[in-house]
Design a protein around this motif. Structure first.
Motif, PDB file in Angstrom:
ATOM      1  N   GLN A   3      62.696  46.240  30.952  1.00  0.00           N
ATOM      2  CA  GLN A   3      62.513  47.386  30.054  1.00  0.00           C
ATOM      3  C   GLN A   3      61.300  48.162  30.591  1.00  0.00           C
ATOM      4  O   GLN A   3      60.194  47.625  30.653  1.00  0.00           O
ATOM      5  CB  GLN A   3      62.256  46.875  28.639  1.00  0.00           C
ATOM      6  CG  GLN A   3      62.229  47.906  27.560  1.00  0.00           C
ATOM      7  CD  GLN A   3      63.590  48.396  27.150  1.00  0.00           C
ATOM      8  OE1 GLN A   3      63.886  49.543  27.433  1.00  0.00           O
ATOM      9  NE2 GLN A   3      64.391  47.606  26.491  1.00  0.00           N
ATOM     10  N   GLN A  55      66.372  50.523  30.799  1.00  0.00           N
ATOM     11  CA  GLN A  55      66.705  49.102  30.714  1.00  0.00           C
ATOM     12  C   GLN A  55      67.494  48.780  31.975  1.00  0.00           C
ATOM     13  O   GLN A  55      68.572  49.336  32.180  1.00  0.00           O
ATOM     14  CB  GLN A  55      67.549  48.792  29.473  1.00  0.00           C
ATOM     15  CG  GLN A  55      68.016  47.349  29.394  1.00  0.00           C
ATOM     16  CD  GLN A  55      66.864  46.365  29.207  1.00  0.00           C
ATOM     17  OE1 GLN A  55      66.066  46.515  28.289  1.00  0.00           O
ATOM     18  NE2 GLN A  55      66.778  45.365  30.064  1.00  0.00           N
ATOM     19  N   GLU A  88      56.103  48.353  32.699  1.00  0.00           N
ATOM     20  CA  GLU A  88      57.162  47.409  32.376  1.00  0.00           C
ATOM     21  C   GLU A  88      56.752  46.584  31.167  1.00  0.00           C
ATOM     22  O   GLU A  88      55.602  46.157  31.052  1.00  0.00           O
ATOM     23  CB  GLU A  88      57.442  46.475  33.556  1.00  0.00           C
ATOM     24  CG  GLU A  88      58.597  45.532  33.306  1.00  0.00           C
ATOM     25  CD  GLU A  88      58.965  44.672  34.500  1.00  0.00           C
ATOM     26  OE1 GLU A  88      60.058  44.092  34.479  1.00  0.00           O
ATOM     27  OE2 GLU A  88      58.163  44.581  35.441  1.00  0.00           O
ATOM     28  N   CYS A  89      57.695  46.349  30.287  1.00  0.00           N
ATOM     29  CA  CYS A  89      57.452  45.574  29.082  1.00  0.00           C
ATOM     30  C   CYS A  89      57.193  44.110  29.431  1.00  0.00           C
ATOM     31  O   CYS A  89      57.950  43.507  30.193  1.00  0.00           O
ATOM     32  CB  CYS A  89      58.656  45.683  28.152  1.00  0.00           C
ATOM     33  SG  CYS A  89      58.468  44.785  26.599  1.00  0.00           S
ATOM     34  N   GLU A  90      56.136  43.551  28.885  1.00  0.00           N
ATOM     35  CA  GLU A  90      55.831  42.138  29.110  1.00  0.00           C
ATOM     36  C   GLU A  90      56.797  41.224  28.364  1.00  0.00           C
ATOM     37  O   GLU A  90      57.182  40.170  28.865  1.00  0.00           O
ATOM     38  CB  GLU A  90      54.402  41.819  28.666  1.00  0.00           C
ATOM     39  CG  GLU A  90      53.352  42.387  29.583  1.00  0.00           C
ATOM     40  CD  GLU A  90      51.957  41.912  29.230  1.00  0.00           C
ATOM     41  OE1 GLU A  90      51.782  41.122  28.267  1.00  0.00           O
ATOM     42  OE2 GLU A  90      51.028  42.336  29.931  1.00  0.00           O
ATOM     43  N   GLU A  91      57.172  41.616  27.150  1.00  0.00           N
ATOM     44  CA  GLU A  91      58.050  40.777  26.346  1.00  0.00           C
ATOM     45  C   GLU A  91      59.522  40.848  26.776  1.00  0.00           C
ATOM     46  O   GLU A  91      60.278  39.916  26.522  1.00  0.00           O
ATOM     47  CB  GLU A  91      57.950  41.153  24.856  1.00  0.00           C
ATOM     48  CG  GLU A  91      56.609  40.858  24.219  1.00  0.00           C
ATOM     49  CD  GLU A  91      55.554  41.940  24.478  1.00  0.00           C
ATOM     50  OE1 GLU A  91      54.392  41.690  24.164  1.00  0.00           O
ATOM     51  OE2 GLU A  91      55.902  43.025  25.001  1.00  0.00           O
ATOM     52  N   GLU A  92      59.907  41.970  27.362  1.00  0.00           N
ATOM     53  CA  GLU A  92      61.294  42.152  27.790  1.00  0.00           C
ATOM     54  C   GLU A  92      61.327  42.694  29.214  1.00  0.00           C
ATOM     55  O   GLU A  92      61.434  43.905  29.429  1.00  0.00           O
ATOM     56  CB  GLU A  92      62.025  43.119  26.860  1.00  0.00           C
ATOM     57  CG  GLU A  92      62.269  42.573  25.467  1.00  0.00           C
ATOM     58  CD  GLU A  92      63.093  43.526  24.632  1.00  0.00           C
ATOM     59  OE1 GLU A  92      64.165  43.957  25.084  1.00  0.00           O
ATOM     60  OE2 GLU A  92      62.641  43.845  23.511  1.00  0.00           O
TER      61      GLU A  92
END
Length: 101
Positions: free
Chosen positions: A49, A9, A42-46
């Protein structure tokens, strides 16, 4: 084969720095005979992250081979600034529940 997952993160202003660090560290993974492949996602929603997936020939090869071998120092020099951003770092082995295309 075993997969190591490292979950990060990072703050928005550190995103590009993390990507740059792993672009450089990738050369050390490429040179390591214990490493079969890797992917940083990499997280699309966050945003911020990230999950790094590294495929090793075995957990022992990773811990006793790579970490004690000539490529580790260079690898770690590139990514050590993000060590405190790690939320998880573990090894997983595949199960029979799988499919790839």
């Amino acid at each position: 084969m075993v997969a190591e997952y490292i979950r990060y993160q990072v703050a928005a202003d550190q995103r590009e720095a993390l990507l740059a660090a792993y672009r450089q560290a990738a050369a050390e993974l490429d040179a390591a005979p214990e490493c079969l492949g890797y992917e940083l996602s990499e997280c699309e929603e966050e945003p911020g992250q990230f999950i790094l997936r590294i495929e090793w020939t075995s957990t022992e090869a990773h811990l006793q081979g790579f970490r004690k071998g000539p490529q580790f120092a260079g690898f770690f020099a590139h990514v050590k600034g993000f060590y405190t951003s790690i939320q998880e770092m573990r090894h997983y082995h595949p199960t029979e529940v799988a499919r790839s295309k």
